[in-house]
Design a protein around this motif. Sequence first.
Motif, mmCIF file in Angstrom:
data_model
loop_
_atom_site.group_PDB
_atom_site.id
_atom_site.type_symbol
_atom_site.label_atom_id
_atom_site.label_comp_id
_atom_site.label_asym_id
_atom_site.label_seq_id
_atom_site.Cartn_x
_atom_site.Cartn_y
_atom_site.Cartn_z
ATOM 1 N N PHE A 58 32.320 32.840 45.433
ATOM 2 C CA PHE A 58 32.804 32.967 46.695
ATOM 3 C C PHE A 58 31.655 33.396 47.721
ATOM 4 N N PRO A 59 31.701 32.807 48.888
ATOM 5 C CA PRO A 59 30.493 33.164 49.843
ATOM 6 C C PRO A 59 30.953 34.545 50.430
ATOM 7 N N VAL A 60 31.033 35.588 49.657
ATOM 8 C CA VAL A 60 31.295 37.028 50.493
ATOM 9 C C VAL A 60 30.576 37.304 51.606
ATOM 10 N N ASP A 61 29.213 37.010 51.344
ATOM 11 C CA ASP A 61 27.996 37.532 52.333
ATOM 12 C C ASP A 61 28.639 36.677 53.744
ATOM 13 N N PHE A 62 28.674 35.487 53.470
ATOM 14 C CA PHE A 62 28.909 34.760 54.933
ATOM 15 C C PHE A 62 30.348 35.263 55.338
ATOM 16 N N TRP A 63 31.352 35.337 54.692
ATOM 17 C CA TRP A 63 32.640 35.878 54.908
ATOM 18 C C TRP A 63 32.478 37.144 55.985
ATOM 19 N N GLN A 64 31.526 38.102 55.373
ATOM 20 C CA GLN A 64 31.629 39.368 55.789
ATOM 21 C C GLN A 64 30.768 39.488 57.167
ATOM 22 N N GLY A 66 31.082 36.697 59.318
ATOM 23 C CA GLY A 66 32.220 36.539 60.178
ATOM 24 C C GLY A 66 33.211 37.471 60.480
ATOM 25 N N LEU A 67 33.586 38.179 59.663
ATOM 26 C CA LEU A 67 34.454 39.512 59.757
ATOM 27 C C LEU A 67 33.752 40.405 60.816
ATOM 28 N N ALA A 68 32.394 40.668 60.542
ATOM 29 C CA ALA A 68 31.507 41.647 61.259
ATOM 30 C C ALA A 68 31.555 41.080 62.813
ATOM 31 N N PHE A 69 31.304 39.674 62.941
ATOM 32 C CA PHE A 69 31.284 39.346 64.240
ATOM 33 C C PHE A 69 32.603 39.243 65.206
ATOM 34 N N TYR A 70 33.542 38.869 64.374
ATOM 35 C CA TYR A 70 34.893 38.815 65.201
ATOM 36 C C TYR A 70 35.861 40.086 65.253
ATOM 37 N N GLU A 71 35.522 40.908 64.220
ATOM 38 C CA GLU A 71 36.161 42.271 64.070
ATOM 39 C C GLU A 71 35.638 43.439 64.491
ATOM 40 N N GLU A 72 34.490 43.676 63.705
ATOM 41 C CA GLU A 72 33.744 44.992 63.675
ATOM 42 C C GLU A 72 32.830 45.119 65.066
ATOM 43 N N ILE A 73 32.106 43.992 65.194
ATOM 44 C CA ILE A 73 30.987 44.128 66.227
ATOM 45 C C ILE A 73 31.507 44.117 67.561
ATOM 46 N N PRO A 74 32.696 43.521 68.008
ATOM 47 C CA PRO A 74 33.283 43.753 69.343
ATOM 48 C C PRO A 74 33.584 45.199 69.565
ATOM 49 N N ALA A 75 34.100 46.074 68.666
ATOM 50 C CA ALA A 75 34.765 47.190 68.985
ATOM 51 C C ALA A 75 33.434 48.393 68.839
ATOM 52 N N MET A 76 32.032 47.678 68.875
ATOM 53 C CA MET A 76 31.009 48.738 69.202
ATOM 54 C C MET A 76 30.158 48.589 70.361
ATOM 55 N N GLN A 77 31.220 48.136 71.346
ATOM 56 C CA GLN A 77 30.597 47.700 72.808
ATOM 57 C C GLN A 77 30.052 49.295 73.207
ATOM 58 N N ASP A 78 28.847 49.231 73.933
ATOM 59 C CA ASP A 78 28.406 49.978 74.705
ATOM 60 C C ASP A 78 27.535 49.406 75.881
ATOM 61 N N VAL A 79 26.809 50.035 76.637
ATOM 62 C CA VAL A 79 26.311 49.541 78.085
ATOM 63 C C VAL A 79 25.467 48.277 77.774
ATOM 64 N N ARG A 80 24.755 48.428 76.309
ATOM 65 C CA ARG A 80 23.740 47.015 76.041
ATOM 66 C C ARG A 80 24.348 46.415 74.898
ATOM 67 N N GLY A 81 25.715 46.465 75.016
ATOM 68 C CA GLY A 81 26.539 46.141 73.676
ATOM 69 C C GLY A 81 26.088 44.467 73.195
ATOM 70 N N GLN A 82 26.098 43.483 74.170
ATOM 71 C CA GLN A 82 25.824 42.333 73.687
ATOM 72 C C GLN A 82 24.529 42.162 73.024
ATOM 73 N N LYS A 83 23.362 42.598 73.671
ATOM 74 C CA LYS A 83 22.083 42.604 73.048
ATOM 75 C C LYS A 83 21.941 43.366 71.542
ATOM 76 N N ARG A 92 21.229 39.809 60.042
ATOM 77 C CA ARG A 92 21.961 39.246 58.911
ATOM 78 C C ARG A 92 22.150 37.910 58.486
ATOM 79 N N LEU A 93 22.061 37.148 59.356
ATOM 80 C CA LEU A 93 21.996 35.632 59.269
ATOM 81 C C LEU A 93 20.606 35.347 58.922
ATOM 82 N N THR A 94 19.708 35.787 59.201
ATOM 83 C CA THR A 94 18.337 35.457 58.811
ATOM 84 C C THR A 94 18.070 35.882 57.258
ATOM 85 N N GLU A 95 18.852 37.180 56.978
ATOM 86 C CA GLU A 95 18.515 37.613 55.538
ATOM 87 C C GLU A 95 19.535 36.730 54.810
#
Length: 120
Positions: A58-64, A66-83, A92-95
């Motif tokens: 099961f491609p768990v790395d890829f799934w994680q 996607g989860l991080a991008f749509y669920e975890e990362i947006p919750a980490m917004q700050d002044v420079r959030g997007q970058k 993570r994608l490169t790795e």
Amino acid sequence: FDYCIADVFVHDLASVLLRVGKANHYNSRLALSFWRQYEKQMPVGAEEKLLLWDYLRFPVDFWQMGLAFYEEIPAMQDVRGQKIRRGRLDRRLTEYMDNEEKKHNFLRELRSEILGSGIL
């Protein structure tokens, strides 16, 4: 074993094998050693081996990611959030892409050992 869940034991076994592989740059030697010792203590039935293989592939790395991008990362917004969010995802994608061939070979070796060369 800190992420073990109340589920079939092969789910946790797959998680351990994958973590051992990832921690060792997908060199299968330690993961196969772990598998052999586990099998000596608690033999795994043929149907459970098939389920274990499904968990391993099961491609768990890829799934994680996607989860991080749509669920975890947006919750980490700050002044420079997007970058910041974008840089973390890019790393993570490169790795993931850099390790794709190593992981494929790792899984092929595990499949041969767990299922035997005649299956799948």
